[in-house]
Design a protein around this motif. Structure first.
Motif, PDB file in Angstrom:
ATOM      1  N   PRO A 236       0.818  -1.218   0.000  1.00 26.80           N
ATOM      2  CA  PRO A 236       0.000   0.000   0.000  1.00 26.80           C
ATOM      3  C   PRO A 236       0.851   1.266   0.000  1.00 26.80           C
ATOM      4  CG  PRO A 236      -0.851  -1.588   1.563  1.00 26.80           C
ATOM      5  CD  PRO A 236       0.474  -2.111   1.119  1.00 26.80           C
ATOM      6  N   ARG A 237       0.270   2.352  -0.470  1.00 24.06           N
ATOM      7  CA  ARG A 237       1.017   3.605  -0.511  1.00 24.06           C
ATOM      8  C   ARG A 237       1.341   4.125   0.889  1.00 24.06           C
ATOM      9  NH1 ARG A 237      -3.277   7.994  -2.873  1.00 24.06           N
ATOM     10  NH2 ARG A 237      -4.911   6.455  -2.973  1.00 24.06           N
ATOM     11  N   ALA A 238       0.532   3.752   1.872  1.00 25.63           N
ATOM     12  CA  ALA A 238       0.788   4.136   3.258  1.00 25.63           C
ATOM     13  C   ALA A 238       0.240   3.052   4.166  1.00 25.63           C
ATOM     14  CB  ALA A 238       0.142   5.484   3.580  1.00 25.63           C
ATOM     15  N   PHE A 239       0.968   2.762   5.242  1.00 25.23           N
ATOM     16  CA  PHE A 239       0.510   1.749   6.188  1.00 25.23           C
ATOM     17  C   PHE A 239       1.213   1.977   7.526  1.00 25.23           C
ATOM     18  CE2 PHE A 239       3.955   0.066   3.637  1.00 25.23           C
ATOM     19  CZ  PHE A 239       4.839  -0.474   4.560  1.00 25.23           C
ATOM     20  N   GLU A 240       0.694   1.328   8.561  1.00 21.15           N
ATOM     21  CA  GLU A 240       1.259   1.439   9.897  1.00 21.15           C
ATOM     22  C   GLU A 240       2.264   0.323  10.129  1.00 21.15           C
ATOM     23  OE1 GLU A 240       0.587   3.951  11.954  1.00 21.15           O
ATOM     24  OE2 GLU A 240      -0.824   4.817  10.494  1.00 21.15           O
ATOM     25  N   ALA A 241       3.430   0.668  10.660  1.00 23.25           N
ATOM     26  CA  ALA A 241       4.453  -0.328  10.991  1.00 23.25           C
ATOM     27  C   ALA A 241       5.329   0.221  12.096  1.00 23.25           C
ATOM     28  CB  ALA A 241       5.289  -0.676   9.771  1.00 23.25           C
ATOM     29  N   ASP A 242       5.620  -0.627  13.082  1.00 25.15           N
ATOM     30  CA  ASP A 242       6.478  -0.239  14.210  1.00 25.15           C
ATOM     31  C   ASP A 242       5.994   1.044  14.880  1.00 25.15           C
ATOM     32  OD1 ASP A 242       8.016  -2.444  13.679  1.00 25.15           O
ATOM     33  OD2 ASP A 242       9.574  -1.344  12.591  1.00 25.15           O
ATOM     34  N   GLY A 243       4.678   1.158  15.001  1.00 25.31           N
ATOM     35  CA  GLY A 243       4.108   2.289  15.709  1.00 25.31           C
ATOM     36  C   GLY A 243       4.089   3.594  14.941  1.00 25.31           C
TER      37      GLY A 243
ATOM     38  N   THR B 170       3.855   7.338  -6.585  1.00 27.51           N
ATOM     39  CA  THR B 170       3.654   8.547  -7.377  1.00 27.51           C
ATOM     40  C   THR B 170       4.268   9.778  -6.720  1.00 27.51           C
ATOM     41  OG1 THR B 170       1.531   9.214  -6.395  1.00 27.51           O
ATOM     42  CG2 THR B 170       1.469   7.586  -8.175  1.00 27.51           C
ATOM     43  N   ARG B 171       4.873   9.593  -5.562  1.00 24.98           N
ATOM     44  CA  ARG B 171       5.530  10.697  -4.865  1.00 24.98           C
ATOM     45  C   ARG B 171       7.026  10.451  -4.702  1.00 24.98           C
ATOM     46  NH1 ARG B 171       1.557  12.411  -6.311  1.00 24.98           N
ATOM     47  NH2 ARG B 171      -0.124  13.463  -5.198  1.00 24.98           N
ATOM     48  N   ALA B 172       7.456   9.199  -4.758  1.00 20.97           N
ATOM     49  CA  ALA B 172       8.872   8.884  -4.577  1.00 20.97           C
ATOM     50  C   ALA B 172       9.655   9.286  -5.829  1.00 20.97           C
ATOM     51  CB  ALA B 172       9.048   7.393  -4.314  1.00 20.97           C
ATOM     52  N   PRO B 173      10.717  10.057  -5.693  1.00 20.63           N
ATOM     53  CA  PRO B 173      11.491  10.452  -6.871  1.00 20.63           C
ATOM     54  C   PRO B 173      12.281   9.297  -7.473  1.00 20.63           C
ATOM     55  CG  PRO B 173      12.521  11.288  -4.876  1.00 20.63           C
ATOM     56  CD  PRO B 173      11.211  10.705  -4.455  1.00 20.63           C
ATOM     57  N   VAL B 174      12.578   8.264  -6.658  1.00 22.28           N
ATOM     58  CA  VAL B 174      13.349   7.120  -7.130  1.00 22.28           C
ATOM     59  C   VAL B 174      12.624   5.849  -6.729  1.00 22.28           C
ATOM     60  CG1 VAL B 174      15.524   5.854  -6.949  1.00 22.28           C
ATOM     61  CG2 VAL B 174      15.546   8.356  -6.976  1.00 22.28           C
ATOM     62  N   SER B 175      12.339   4.987  -7.717  1.00 19.66           N
ATOM     63  CA  SER B 175      11.709   3.696  -7.453  1.00 19.66           C
ATOM     64  C   SER B 175      11.894   2.820  -8.681  1.00 19.66           C
ATOM     65  CB  SER B 175      10.208   3.852  -7.157  1.00 19.66           C
ATOM     66  OG  SER B 175       9.515   4.320  -8.307  1.00 19.66           O
ATOM     67  N   PHE B 176      11.781   1.505  -8.519  1.00 15.00           N
ATOM     68  CA  PHE B 176      11.834   0.643  -9.691  1.00 15.00           C
ATOM     69  C   PHE B 176      10.627   0.921 -10.588  1.00 15.00           C
ATOM     70  CE2 PHE B 176      11.238  -3.078 -12.309  1.00 15.00           C
ATOM     71  CZ  PHE B 176      12.536  -3.282 -12.787  1.00 15.00           C
ATOM     72  N   PHE B 177       9.498   1.237  -9.984  1.00 18.26           N
ATOM     73  CA  PHE B 177       8.293   1.598 -10.733  1.00 18.26           C
ATOM     74  C   PHE B 177       8.597   2.747 -11.698  1.00 18.26           C
ATOM     75  CE2 PHE B 177       4.136   3.657 -11.231  1.00 18.26           C
ATOM     76  CZ  PHE B 177       3.266   2.581 -11.339  1.00 18.26           C
ATOM     77  N   ASN B 178       9.324   3.738 -11.201  1.00 17.28           N
ATOM     78  CA  ASN B 178       9.682   4.889 -12.030  1.00 17.28           C
ATOM     79  C   ASN B 178      10.682   4.491 -13.109  1.00 17.28           C
ATOM     80  OD1 ASN B 178       8.939   7.683 -12.186  1.00 17.28           O
ATOM     81  ND2 ASN B 178      11.040   8.210 -11.649  1.00 17.28           N
ATOM     82  N   SER B 179      11.677   3.675 -12.722  1.00 22.24           N
ATOM     83  CA  SER B 179      12.685   3.235 -13.687  1.00 22.24           C
ATOM     84  C   SER B 179      12.056   2.399 -14.794  1.00 22.24           C
ATOM     85  CB  SER B 179      13.773   2.428 -12.969  1.00 22.24           C
ATOM     86  OG  SER B 179      14.527   3.247 -12.105  1.00 22.24           O
ATOM     87  N   PHE B 180      11.080   1.576 -14.448  1.00 25.47           N
ATOM     88  CA  PHE B 180      10.404   0.758 -15.457  1.00 25.47           C
ATOM     89  C   PHE B 180       9.640   1.655 -16.432  1.00 25.47           C
ATOM     90  CE2 PHE B 180       7.156  -1.952 -17.266  1.00 25.47           C
ATOM     91  CZ  PHE B 180       7.817  -3.151 -17.471  1.00 25.47           C
ATOM     92  N   GLY B 181       8.972   2.682 -15.913  1.00 24.78           N
ATOM     93  CA  GLY B 181       8.268   3.620 -16.781  1.00 24.78           C
ATOM     94  C   GLY B 181       9.211   4.341 -17.726  1.00 24.78           C
ATOM     95  N   LEU B 182      10.366   4.760 -17.214  1.00 29.02           N
ATOM     96  CA  LEU B 182      11.349   5.431 -18.060  1.00 29.02           C
ATOM     97  C   LEU B 182      11.902   4.480 -19.115  1.00 29.02           C
ATOM     98  CD1 LEU B 182      13.187   7.460 -15.292  1.00 29.02           C
ATOM     99  CD2 LEU B 182      11.903   8.436 -17.217  1.00 29.02           C
ATOM    100  N   ALA B 183      12.099   3.213 -18.732  1.00 29.93           N
ATOM    101  CA  ALA B 183      12.559   2.218 -19.702  1.00 29.93           C
ATOM    102  C   ALA B 183      11.521   2.019 -20.799  1.00 29.93           C
ATOM    103  CB  ALA B 183      12.854   0.900 -18.991  1.00 29.93           C
ATOM    104  N   PHE B 184      10.262   1.977 -20.419  1.00 31.80           N
ATOM    105  CA  PHE B 184       9.198   1.824 -21.419  1.00 31.80           C
ATOM    106  C   PHE B 184       9.203   3.001 -22.387  1.00 31.80           C
ATOM    107  CE2 PHE B 184       4.988   1.932 -23.211  1.00 31.80           C
ATOM    108  CZ  PHE B 184       4.697   0.594 -23.426  1.00 31.80           C
ATOM    109  N   ALA B 185       9.352   4.206 -21.867  1.00 30.41           N
ATOM    110  CA  ALA B 185       9.388   5.390 -22.726  1.00 30.41           C
ATOM    111  C   ALA B 185      10.606   5.360 -23.649  1.00 30.41           C
ATOM    112  CB  ALA B 185       9.412   6.649 -21.869  1.00 30.41           C
TER     113      ALA B 185
END
Length: 312
Positions: free
Chosen positions: A165-172, A180-195
């Protein structure tokens, strides 16, 4: 019976059956286990959605192992159809497993049962040069299901989903894993590779919005809000909006910012990264709760949506 697989809505729901049923009751629509009880479609050898949201969440998400440039290069090689045997080691180093599927499809996902946030990806050989993304498939209810259907029925080249999930509770504390907010992610790299591989293609990101939360009358009345993440709509976003308005006359389609001034994805890091790379085919869709229900239930409506998600 065909070799397609049975989607049993009652057994699984993005984000859990409780929230989905409460939302259904609120808008006066049937719950997911009644829309429909079972539906047979031609699909890969597993229900993709079952692989995406895990039961256990990491205390801190890891959205990328290694450098974003290396991740993009490996993803581009995969999208170009290079022999997967040459890529397995590098993909494993990135924290991902490569799983061949029926019909030449390839599933890229995190191994094991615990997601860390890298995401899940499907590649379809010979598909139209469109990457469909559902970065909030667990909380934007049914967006993951809609992508499952569109990939199977619409013959698109690739799909991408979040794996936690985009947000969740962990360790209090509250953990942010919003792709969609992280400047660096594999999700982003995959999108750039597709482009990079499909410079004339589209990257279509599908979200869900609640009408009652909109600030404007235009937003509250919108079935679909289309944007390119910019204050001047791209030709691709305008073409998608015009097509949807023509093929779905029963729905209210609005183009940001000309017809509605909210949910324009202007701070979406995926769209920003693609534009910085010189790619103009990013299209952001916000679908109302009511329209998402219809898309899950009606194959004809999905076909009309799919027909509009094609490059110029």
């Amino acid at each position: 019976m065909s070799l397609g697989l049975i989607f049993a809505w009652g057994s699984f729901d993005h984000g859990g059956g409780g929230p989905a049923k409460r939302e259904a009751q609120r808008v006066g629509l049937p719950p997911p286990d009644e829309v429909p009880a079972q539906l047979e479609v031609a699909a890969p050898a597993e229900i993709l959605s079952l692989l995406l949201t895990r039961n256990a969440m990491p205390a801190q998400p890891v959205l990328l192992y290694g450098s974003p440039d290396r991740a993009q290069a490996v993803a581009a090689s995969l999208l170009r159809g290079l022999p997967t045997s040459n890529l397995v080691h590098e993909l494993n180093a990135l924290g991902l497993a490569l799983l061949p599927r029926n019909g030449g499809r390839t599933l890229l996902r995190e191994p094991g049962k615990e997601g860390v946030g890298l995401g899940s990806y499907l590649l379809v050989p010979g598909g139209a040069p469109v990457l469909l993304q559902a970065p909030h498939s667990d909380t934007d209810l049914d967006t993951g299901r809609i992508l499952d259907f569109l990939l199977v029925e619409g013959n698109f080249a690739s799909g991408a989903w979040n794996s936690v999930p985009r947000a969740f509770e962990a360790d209090g504390g509250r953990v942010n894993a919003d792709l969609t907010r992280a400047p660096v992610s594999f999700f982003n790299s995959f999108g750039l590779a597709f482009a990079e591989v499909h410079p004339e293609g589209l990257v279509v990101q599908i979200h869900g919005h609640a009408r009652e939360k909109r600030r404007s009358a235009e937003g509250r009345s919108a079935s679909v809000i289309v944007s390119s993440g910019t204050h001047e709509p791209s030709a691709q976003a305008r073409a998608v909006a015009n097509c949807l308005a023509a093929t779905m006359p029963e729905e209210t389609v609005r183009l940001f910012p000309e017809e509605v001034c909210e949910l324009g994805a202007t701070i979406n890091t995926n769209g920003r990264a693609l534009r910085a790379a010189g790619f103009s085919g990013f299209v952001h869709l916000e679908l109302s709760r009511e329209l998402r229900w219809k898309l899950v239930a009606e194959a004809g409506l999905r076909a009309r949506l799919a027909a509009c998600l094609r490059p110029l």
